[in-house]
Every structure is written in structure tokens, then in C-alpha cells.
Write an enzyme that holds these catalytic residues in place. Structure first.
Site, mmCIF file in Angstrom:
data_model
loop_
_atom_site.group_PDB
_atom_site.id
_atom_site.type_symbol
_atom_site.label_atom_id
_atom_site.label_comp_id
_atom_site.label_asym_id
_atom_site.label_seq_id
_atom_site.Cartn_x
_atom_site.Cartn_y
_atom_site.Cartn_z
ATOM 1 N N ARG A 38 0.820 -1.118 0.163
ATOM 2 C CA ARG A 38 0.049 0.126 0.136
ATOM 3 C C ARG A 38 0.723 1.177 0.061
ATOM 4 O O ARG A 38 0.208 2.394 0.378
ATOM 5 C CB ARG A 38 -0.922 0.143 1.064
ATOM 6 N N HIS B 270 -1.757 16.688 -25.871
ATOM 7 C CA HIS B 270 -1.694 15.379 -25.633
ATOM 8 C C HIS B 270 -2.712 14.389 -26.182
ATOM 9 O O HIS B 270 -2.879 13.238 -26.510
ATOM 10 C CB HIS B 270 -1.519 14.931 -24.164
ATOM 11 N N LYS C 17 2.287 11.142 -11.336
ATOM 12 C CA LYS C 17 1.458 10.164 -12.102
ATOM 13 C C LYS C 17 2.246 8.976 -12.434
ATOM 14 O O LYS C 17 3.224 9.070 -13.235
ATOM 15 C CB LYS C 17 0.918 11.073 -13.388
ATOM 16 N N GLU D 4 -5.461 16.613 -10.384
ATOM 17 C CA GLU D 4 -6.048 17.013 -11.671
ATOM 18 C C GLU D 4 -7.689 16.950 -11.419
ATOM 19 O O GLU D 4 -8.548 16.299 -12.079
ATOM 20 C CB GLU D 4 -5.926 16.022 -12.873
ATOM 21 N N LYS E 40 5.719 23.234 -13.978
ATOM 22 C CA LYS E 40 4.966 22.103 -13.523
ATOM 23 C C LYS E 40 5.086 22.004 -12.136
ATOM 24 O O LYS E 40 3.828 21.633 -11.698
ATOM 25 C CB LYS E 40 5.737 20.895 -14.093
ATOM 26 N N ASN F 196 -1.581 18.974 -20.311
ATOM 27 C CA ASN F 196 -2.042 17.767 -21.370
ATOM 28 C C ASN F 196 -2.115 18.636 -22.704
ATOM 29 O O ASN F 196 -2.611 17.896 -23.650
ATOM 30 C CB ASN F 196 -3.691 17.274 -21.140
ATOM 31 N N GLU G 37 8.495 18.657 -24.835
ATOM 32 C CA GLU G 37 7.685 19.099 -23.683
ATOM 33 C C GLU G 37 8.328 20.240 -22.911
ATOM 34 O O GLU G 37 7.500 20.939 -22.067
ATOM 35 C CB GLU G 37 7.990 18.010 -22.571
ATOM 36 N N HIS H 121 -2.012 11.793 -28.176
ATOM 37 C CA HIS H 121 -2.185 10.141 -27.820
ATOM 38 C C HIS H 121 -3.004 9.515 -28.887
ATOM 39 O O HIS H 121 -3.046 8.217 -29.313
ATOM 40 C CB HIS H 121 -3.094 9.960 -26.586
ATOM 41 N N ARG I 91 -4.282 21.525 -13.596
ATOM 42 C CA ARG I 91 -3.389 20.469 -14.077
ATOM 43 C C ARG I 91 -3.536 20.005 -15.253
ATOM 44 O O ARG I 91 -2.643 19.438 -16.003
ATOM 45 C CB ARG I 91 -3.159 19.218 -12.978
ATOM 46 N N HIS J 94 6.619 9.771 -28.182
ATOM 47 C CA HIS J 94 5.743 10.385 -27.533
ATOM 48 C C HIS J 94 5.932 12.058 -27.650
ATOM 49 O O HIS J 94 5.174 12.605 -27.762
ATOM 50 C CB HIS J 94 5.829 9.772 -25.967
#
Length: 367
Positions: free
Chosen positions: A121, A249, A143, A237, A227, A246, A185, A253, A242, A267
Site C-alpha cells: 500500500r 496530448h 503520475k 487533476e 510544472k 495535457n 515538453e 495520444h 493540471r 511520445h
């Protein structure tokens, strides 16, 4: 050394940016290394360049590094990859108070971070990103995820690192294509929220890609600071702040999916092209000037990144591209928000976009 603090509610961690951090790894990590054996996750390519240097730094300080080496590429971020890693961590006796080191790019960081999020955990981990893209993006913010047959990064958790060490030495071994992909980025931060930084990159971007020490450290530190501020404002988010990260993205994607998440389109390259598409779509809606949309495209082109969908020679139409977006993590109650632009440095979250309009727009870009 540039030190950026990621200040979260009730806790914070540093992102330290400098050359030769690997040589002082034991000192930088300090009391986070509680045991003699130090678990490190990396991939085959990174190990070839940096395993010996990390081993020497740790053994000199009395530690014994133990290694879990994965195959390079997105294939490592799988259920089987997660199972193998967590089984190894358990066999090594990793406890909740321990820290696992993730030495690698975004794949290694994502996989290790998610394994640490779920092991007992939650245990700690330290990010040592070895690509420009990972240094300015995926290593900061917590993330973590793996991929599934349904899409990329759909199984994951928010799990913040305890420390990020961005050693600029590791950038020297990057192929030029990877360097450019990471630069996408960097320029994203200027486009979404810092017009002055974007203008600086228009003048100094080539120096960043060429690994000029002063330009590179400034670009990494500025990107991380942006960031860190956004993550501190909206860690999980939930407020929309936040989500601005993206930018590019959603389009990107879909492009990655259409090219099979392969080396045909890295990417960072997908994000770069996605930002051009976001700018052009914003101009199509009358929200961004045509000249600003062209500045975005020109900055991407100058960096040696793709700025025209037709360069990919895709055998699909706009509708098929839009269909990929239905699996986007940001889909909520049947609506997919898009990050669009009102100006350079003025990104915003648009919730009124019909995918049919996106499909029509993409048809215009593909043909």
C-alpha cells in the site's frame, strides 16, 4: 545547482538539477537509503551507460546496489512487467519506509512509481530521469501507470517521488531524436502559460537541443518550476489547472495509437504535432490568431519535430483518429475536454468540443 521545490499539501520534495549528481548519489539521497542494499530499477539501454557509474558511487559510500533491469520501450509497462517488478521488490524485502530508485526515462519511472504505489500500500521511490522528456515532465508530479490493451497509462495511481535528481550529464548520451522529443515538453510550458519563455525558446531552442550547459539548465529549471507550480495547485487533476499540462496530448495520444505506439512516432514527437493541431484548431475556432498558430508550428519545425500530420502518411480518416480519443483518460460523462489556446501563454480547458468537429478538422489536416 538549481533546486525546485514541489510543494504539496503537508509535504514537499526537491527536484535538483545539475551535472554530476550521479557521482554524489549517496549524499544526495541521504537518509532515504536506510539499508545497505539499494534496489534500483532501470532498462537495458540505461544500464549500458550508467550502471557502472551508479554502482561505483554507491559502493564507495558503503552501499550495495541491486538491479532489476527491464527491456526498453513501452512494452515494459504491462501487467506482466508490474508483476515481475513487485515480485522482485518483495524478494528484496522492500518495506514501506524504504525507497526504490527509478533510473531511466518515462517508462522506468512510470512502472517503478506504480509498483511503489501498490507495494504494501505504498513505499517510497526516488526518480533519476535519464531523458530530457522525463526530467521536465514525467518524473515530476506523481503520475504513475502501466499500459493495457485498451490504451496507454489507463491503470495507475498518483504517487509522488521523495526526490528527483536531474543529472544533466545523462542527457549527453541521448540520440538527437530523443533530445528533440524531450524538447517538445519544454516548449509546451511556454505555449501553455509563459509567453516570455516561449519567446526565449524561439531564440535559444537550438542551443537547448545542442546541450549548451547554460541554456539546458535554464530550460529544465524553468520547465520544472512551471510544472511544480501547477502540480501544487492541482495535484490530482480535479480543478482543471493540471489539465493544462495535457496541451497537445489528446491529439498526440490519438496519433500514437494510430501509429501503434511505435518508434514511427515518439511520445514527444506526438505531443509536438498535437500542439500544432491544438493551435490550428484554436485558430479555426477564431480563438487564436493565425500568426500565433504559425509561430507555434514554426517553433516546432525549427526544433526538427513534426508539424504536419501528412508527414506520417497515415492510412486513416479524421473519424478514426477521433475514435481513438474515446479511450482518453480525461473522458468524463461522455465529454472529452480539450486544451486549446487563446494566445501563446494562454491555454484553457474547453468542454464544448464535439468529436464530430474534431474528426472534420482532422480530415482537413490529413488530406
Amino acid at each position: 545547482m538549481a533546486i525546485i521545490s514541489v510543494a504539496l499539501a503537508g509535504r514537499a520534495y526537491d527536484v535538483r538539477i545539475q551535472r554530476s549528481l550521479l557521482d554524489n548519489l549517496a549524499q544526495e539521497c541521504g537518509p532515504m537509503l536506510r539499508k545497505k542494499r539499494v534496489p534500483i530499477v532501470t532498462d537495458v539501454n540505461v544500464a549500458a551507460h550508467w550502471r557502472d557509474r551508479v554502482t561505483l558511487a554507491l559502493t564507495k559510500a558503503g552501499f550495495e546496489p541491486v538491479w532489476h533491469v527491464v527491456s526498453p520501450g513501452e512494452g515494459a509497462k504491462s501487467w506482466s512487467g508490474l508483476e515481475a517488478l513487485t515480485d522482485w521488490m518483495l524478494a528484496e524485502g522492500v518495506e514501506r519506509g524504504d525507497h526504490v530508485i527509478a533510473l531511466g526515462g518515462g517508462v522506468v519511472g512510470d512502472l517503478t512509481g506504480f509498483a511503489c504505489a501498490v507495494l504494501k500500500r505504498g513505499c517510497g521511490f526516488i526518480q533519476i530521469p535519464t531523458t530530457l522528456l522525463a526530467q521536465v515532465d514525467s518524473s515530476v508530479g506523481g503520475k504513475t501507470a502501466i499500459n493495457t490493451g485498451a490504451g496507454k497509462n489507463l491503470i495507475g495511481a498518483f504517487h509522488q517521488p521523495a526526490l528527483v535528481l536531474a543529472d544533466l550529464d545523462v542527457i549527453d548520451t541521448l540520440p538527437t531524436r530523443e533530445m528533440r522529443a524531450g524538447y517538445a515538453e519544454v516548449i509546451k510550458y511556454g505555449i501553455l502559460g509563459d509567453a516570455d519563455f516561449f519567446a526565449w525558446l524561439e531564440q535559444n531552442g537550438e542551443a537547448v537541443v545542442a546541450r549548451d550547459d547554460v541554456a539546458l539548465e535554464h530550460a529544465v529549471a524553468t520547465s520544472v518550476a512551471t510544472k511544480a507550480r501547477i502540480v501544487a495547485e492541482d495535484e490530482r487533476e480535479t480543478t482543471g489547472a493540471r489539465a493544462l499540462l495535457n496541451l497537445g496530448h489528446t491529439f498526440g495520444h490519438a496519433l500514437e495509437a494510430e501509429t501503434g505506439f511505435s518508434n514511427q512516432l515518439l511520445h514527444g514527437e506526438a505531443v509536438a504535432l498535437g500542439m500544432v493541431l491544438a493551435a490550428r484548431y484554436s485558430a479555426r475556432r477564431g480563438e487564436l490568431s493565425a500568426s500565433d498558430a504559425q509561430r507555434v508550428a514554426d517553433a516546432i519545425t525549427t526544433a526538427g519535430l513534426p508539424s504536419d500530420v501528412r508527414q506520417l502518411n497515415l492510412s486513416c480518416d479524421g473519424q478514426k483518429m477521433a475514435n481513438h480519443m474515446l479511450h482518453d483518460k480525461k473522458m468524463d460523462a461522455g465529454t472529452l475536454p480539450f486544451i486549446l489556446l487563446r494566445g501563446i501563454g494562454e491555454a484553457y480547458l474547453a468542454n464544448d468540443i464535439e468529436l464530430s468537429d474534431i474528426a472534420a478538422f482532422l480530415d482537413e489536416q490529413i488530406t
